[in-house]
Scaffold this active site. Structure first.
Site, PDB file in Angstrom:
ATOM      1  N   ARG A 108       0.847  -1.181   0.000  1.00 10.62           N
ATOM      2  CA  ARG A 108       0.000   0.000   0.000  1.00 10.62           C
ATOM      3  C   ARG A 108       0.885   1.235   0.000  1.00 10.62           C
ATOM      4  NH1 ARG A 108      -5.853   0.357   0.509  1.00 10.62           N
ATOM      5  NH2 ARG A 108      -6.173  -0.319  -1.621  1.00 10.62           N
ATOM      6  N   ARG A 159       7.640  -2.829  -6.911  1.00  9.97           N
ATOM      7  CA  ARG A 159       6.586  -3.057  -7.903  1.00  9.97           C
ATOM      8  C   ARG A 159       6.802  -2.312  -9.217  1.00  9.97           C
ATOM      9  NH1 ARG A 159       1.373  -3.529  -7.445  1.00  9.97           N
ATOM     10  NH2 ARG A 159       1.544  -3.193  -9.661  1.00  9.97           N
ATOM     11  N   ASP A 193      -4.124 -11.272  -4.343  1.00  4.82           N
ATOM     12  CA  ASP A 193      -5.383 -10.538  -4.496  1.00  4.82           C
ATOM     13  C   ASP A 193      -6.521 -11.549  -4.608  1.00  4.82           C
ATOM     14  OD1 ASP A 193      -6.441  -7.639  -4.990  1.00  4.82           O
ATOM     15  OD2 ASP A 193      -7.591  -8.943  -6.308  1.00  4.82           O
ATOM     16  N   TYR A 248     -17.541  -8.911  -9.006  1.00  9.30           N
ATOM     17  CA  TYR A 248     -16.563  -8.522 -10.037  1.00  9.30           C
ATOM     18  C   TYR A 248     -16.815  -9.247 -11.352  1.00  9.30           C
ATOM     19  CZ  TYR A 248     -13.843  -5.879  -6.658  1.00  9.30           C
ATOM     20  OH  TYR A 248     -13.443  -4.945  -5.742  1.00  9.30           O
TER      21      TYR A 248
HETATM   22  C1  LIG Z   1     -12.133  -6.185  -2.668  1.00 14.55           C
HETATM   23  C2  LIG Z   1     -10.732  -6.701  -2.623  1.00 14.55           C
HETATM   24  C3  LIG Z   1      -9.807  -6.711  -3.699  1.00 14.55           C
HETATM   25  N1  LIG Z   1      -8.637  -7.276  -3.226  1.00 14.55           N
HETATM   26  C4  LIG Z   1      -8.770  -7.582  -1.900  1.00 14.55           C
HETATM   27  C5  LIG Z   1     -10.090  -7.268  -1.518  1.00 14.55           C
HETATM   28  C6  LIG Z   1     -10.677  -7.521  -0.160  1.00 14.55           C
HETATM   29  C7  LIG Z   1     -10.172  -6.521   0.831  1.00 14.55           C
HETATM   30  C8  LIG Z   1     -10.836  -5.188   0.777  1.00 14.55           C
HETATM   31  O1  LIG Z   1     -12.067  -5.133   0.937  1.00 14.55           O
HETATM   32  O2  LIG Z   1     -10.121  -4.202   0.635  1.00 14.55           O
HETATM   33  C9  LIG Z   1      -7.814  -8.220  -0.998  1.00 14.55           C
HETATM   34  C10 LIG Z   1      -6.382  -7.894  -1.137  1.00 14.55           C
HETATM   35  N2  LIG Z   1      -5.714  -7.265  -2.160  1.00 14.55           N
HETATM   36  C11 LIG Z   1      -4.386  -7.200  -1.872  1.00 14.55           C
HETATM   37  C12 LIG Z   1      -4.173  -7.876  -0.654  1.00 14.55           C
HETATM   38  C13 LIG Z   1      -2.781  -8.118  -0.133  1.00 14.55           C
HETATM   39  C14 LIG Z   1      -2.559  -8.359   1.230  1.00 14.55           C
HETATM   40  C15 LIG Z   1      -2.851  -7.182   2.145  1.00 14.55           C
HETATM   41  O3  LIG Z   1      -2.014  -6.312   2.266  1.00 14.55           O
HETATM   42  O4  LIG Z   1      -3.915  -7.193   2.789  1.00 14.55           O
HETATM   43  C16 LIG Z   1      -5.416  -8.286  -0.174  1.00 14.55           C
HETATM   44  C17 LIG Z   1      -5.781  -9.003   1.112  1.00 14.55           C
HETATM   45  C18 LIG Z   1      -3.333  -6.585  -2.719  1.00 14.55           C
HETATM   46  C19 LIG Z   1      -3.702  -5.498  -3.660  1.00 14.55           C
HETATM   47  N3  LIG Z   1      -4.814  -5.417  -4.457  1.00 14.55           N
HETATM   48  C20 LIG Z   1      -4.752  -4.284  -5.230  1.00 14.55           C
HETATM   49  C21 LIG Z   1      -3.539  -3.612  -4.955  1.00 14.55           C
HETATM   50  C22 LIG Z   1      -3.084  -2.319  -5.618  1.00 14.55           C
HETATM   51  C23 LIG Z   1      -2.656  -2.643  -6.993  1.00 14.55           C
HETATM   52  C24 LIG Z   1      -1.547  -1.766  -7.515  1.00 14.55           C
HETATM   53  O5  LIG Z   1      -0.600  -1.476  -6.777  1.00 14.55           O
HETATM   54  O6  LIG Z   1      -1.653  -1.454  -8.711  1.00 14.55           O
HETATM   55  C25 LIG Z   1      -2.882  -4.371  -3.969  1.00 14.55           C
HETATM   56  C26 LIG Z   1      -1.538  -4.101  -3.384  1.00 14.55           C
HETATM   57  C27 LIG Z   1      -5.748  -3.855  -6.243  1.00 14.55           C
HETATM   58  C28 LIG Z   1      -7.162  -4.086  -5.930  1.00 14.55           C
HETATM   59  N4  LIG Z   1      -7.735  -5.298  -5.712  1.00 14.55           N
HETATM   60  C29 LIG Z   1      -9.070  -5.131  -5.387  1.00 14.55           C
HETATM   61  C30 LIG Z   1      -9.338  -3.746  -5.443  1.00 14.55           C
HETATM   62  C31 LIG Z   1     -10.680  -3.124  -5.126  1.00 14.55           C
HETATM   63  C32 LIG Z   1      -8.152  -3.106  -5.833  1.00 14.55           C
HETATM   64  C33 LIG Z   1      -7.927  -1.664  -6.264  1.00 14.55           C
HETATM   65  C34 LIG Z   1      -8.105  -0.619  -5.328  1.00 14.55           C
HETATM   66  C35 LIG Z   1      -7.137  -0.671  -4.208  1.00 14.55           C
HETATM   67  O7  LIG Z   1      -5.955  -0.372  -4.398  1.00 14.55           O
HETATM   68  O8  LIG Z   1      -7.608  -0.970  -3.088  1.00 14.55           O
HETATM   69  C36 LIG Z   1     -10.006  -6.238  -5.067  1.00 14.55           C
END
Ligand SMILES: Cc1c2[nH]c(c1CCC(=O)O)Cc1[nH]c(c(CCC(=O)O)c1C)Cc1[nH]c(c(CCC(=O)O)c1C)Cc1[nH]c(c(C)c1CCC(=O)O)C2
Length: 349
Positions: A34, A43, A79, A154
Site C-alpha cells: 500500500r 513493484r 489478491d 466482479y
Molecule cells: C475487494 C478486494 C480486492 N482485493 C482484496 C479485496 C478484499 C479486501 C478489501 O475489501 O479491501 C484483498 C487484497 N488485495 C491485496 C491484498 C494483499 C494483502 C494485504 O495487504 O492485505 C489483499 C488481502 C493486494 C492489492 N490489491 C490491489 C492492490 C493495488 C494494486 C496496484 O498497486 O496497482 C494491492 C496491493 C488492487 C485491488 N484489488 C481489489 C481492489 C478493489 C483493488 C484496487 C483498489 C485498491 O488499491 O484498493 C479487489
C-alpha cells in the site's frame, strides 16, 4: 515442527482462540503493498497480478510491513482475483481502479468458463508460502480469499461497482444460475484457501467486502449457503477462520453463523455491540476507522483507546485491526506508532 505448531503460542493465534494474551495482537488489512515506499519501489514496472505470481517478490512484499511495523501477523501478498486468473479468466487489476474482467459472466454458457482450481494452477502460492513460513518462524501467516458474493460481483459487473445492479439483477432474476455461480465460486475459493493452509498458513480470512449491499433476508437466501460451504470445507484443518465485510453491521450474526471463528468488524459497530450480534464463543477483529490515521497522534490514540475499551467490554478474544484496509496515502509512521500504542496499552502485567 510444522508452521502451524510454530505459531500456536503467538498472541494472534491465541486471541483467535479466545485465549489470554501478553498483548493485544495487531495486523492491518492491506498492510502489504500500500503506502510503503519500499513496496512501490519493488513493484516498479511489474503489473499487479504478475507480481502475485513471483514467489520471491511475494515473500519480500509480505515481509515488509512485518519488519517495518512489528505487526503480529503477516498477510500473504496476493489478491482475491488471483484464483480467477489462475483458471484462465481474462482479469487484470487496473491501477487506481481495481479488478477488471474482460468478458463478464452473465449467462449459463459463461458459467462453463469457471473450471475448478487445481493446486498446480497456483504452484507459485505453495512455493511462496513455504518461503514465508521459513522466514516468519513464530509469526503467523494469514492466507486469504474472496468470498463467493464479492467475487461474483466482479465477475458479473465486469469491474468494481457501487450499486451491484447487474449482480442483483442476476441474483433476483435467475436464482438458479446465481446459486450455481456461487457454488462454483465456493469451490474455487475453497481450493485456493486449502493450498495456502496446506503450505503453512496459520489462519485464513475470507473477504466478503461488498456483501453489506444486501439485506439480512437476501444474505441468508442467496449468499449464506455458498459462504458456509467454504467455511465447512476448511474447518477440518483447525486453523482460525476469519470472516470480514464492509458495512455488514446488520449481517454480523448471519456471517458468523456461516462458520467463522473470528468476525471482522468495520468501524460502524462498536466491538461490544458486535459481540452481542455475533454470539458467544467467537473472537473479534477490528475496528479503527482507517481514516482516523490522518488525524493528529493524540486523536488517533483517543480513538484507539475507544476500540480497546469496547473490546474489553466485549470480553472476547480481540485482534486489533482497522475497520477496512489501509488507505493508500496513509503515513507508514502512523501505522508503526499505532502498533506500539496498542501493544503498550494492552501489555499484561
Ligand atoms: C475487494 C478486494 C480486492 N482485493 C482484496 C479485496 C478484499 C479486501 C478489501 O475489501 O479491501 C484483498 C487484497 N488485495 C491485496 C491484498 C494483499 C494483502 C494485504 O495487504 O492485505 C489483499 C488481502 C493486494 C492489492 N490489491 C490491489 C492492490 C493495488 C494494486 C496496484 O498497486 O496497482 C494491492 C496491493 C488492487 C485491488 N484489488 C481489489 C481492489 C478493489 C483493488 C484496487 C483498489 C485498491 O488499491 O484498493 C479487489
Amino acid at each position: 515442527m510444522s508452521a502451524h505448531q510454530q505459531t500456536a503460542a503467538s498472541p494472534f493465534i491465541r486471541a483467535c482462540r479466545n485465549e489470554p494474551v501478553q498483548h493485544t495482537p495487531v495486523w492491518f488489512m492491506r498492510q502489504a503493498g500500500r503506502s510503503l515506499p519500499e513496496y512501490l519501489k519493488l513493484r516498479e514496472g511489474v503489473p499487479m497480478l504478475e507480481s502475485c505470481m513471483r514467489p520471491e517478490l511475494i515473500t519480500e512484499i509480505t515481509l515488509q510491513p512485518v519488519r517495518r511495523h512489528g505487526v503480529d501477523a503477516a498477510v500473504y501478498f496476493s489478491d482475491i482475483v488471483v484464483p480467477l486468473k489462475a483458471i484462465g479468466l481474462d482479469v487484470e487489476i487496473k491501477p487506481g481502479v481495481g479488478p477488471v474482467v474482460a468478458d463478464p459472466i452473465r449467462n449459463r454458457q459463461d458459467l462453463a468458463r469457471l473450471r475448478d482450481l487445481d493446486p498446480s494452477d497456483v504452484g507459485y502460492v505453495t512455493e511462496a508460502v513455504g518461503l514465508l513460513t521459513a522466514e516468519l518462524g513464530s509469526t503467523p501467516l494469514i492466507g486469504f480469499a474472496g468470498a463467493p458474493f464479492t467475487l461474483a460481483s466482479y465477475l458479473v459487473e465486469g469491474g468494481p461497482s457501487r450499486n451491484h445492479e447487474r449482480t442483483k439483477a442476476l441474483m433476483y432474476g435467475d436464482p438458479e444460475l446465481w446459486r450455481d455461480l456461487l457454488d462454483r465460486l465456493a469451490d474455487i475459493t475453497t481450493a485456493f484457501l486449502k493450498v495456502q493452509i496446506e503450505a503453512g498458513a496459520s489462519a485464513v480470512q475470507v473477504f466478503d467486502s461488498w456483501v453489506g449491499a444486501l439485506s439480512p433476508a437476501d444474505y441468508r437466501r442467496y449468499v449464506m449457503p455458498a459462504s458456509a460451504k467454504v467455511f465447512d470445507a476448511v474447518a477440518g484443518y483447525g486453523v482460525p477462520r476469519i470472516h470480514f465485510g464492509v458495512g455488514t453491521g446488520e449481517l454480523l450474526g448471519l456471517m458468523s453463523e456461516a462458520g467463522a471463528d473470528v468476525m471482522g468488524v468495520d468501524w460502524r459497530v462498536p466491538l461490544d455491540e458486535a459481540a452481542r450480534r455475533v454470539g458467544p464463543g467467537k473472537a473479534l477483529q477490528g475496528n479503527l476507522d482507517p481514516a482516523v490515521l490522518f488525524a493528529p497522534t493524540a486523536a488517533v490514540e483517543a480513538k484507539t483507546r475507544e476500540v480497546l475499551d469496547a473490546a474489553a467490554a466485549a470480553g472476547t478474544g480481540h485482534i486489533f485491526n482497522l475497520g477496512h484496509g489501509v488507505l493508500p496515502t496513509t503515513d507508514p509512521d502512523a501505522l508503526s506508532r499505532l502498533v506500539d500504542f496498542v501493544h503498550s496499552s494492552t501489555e499484561a502485567v
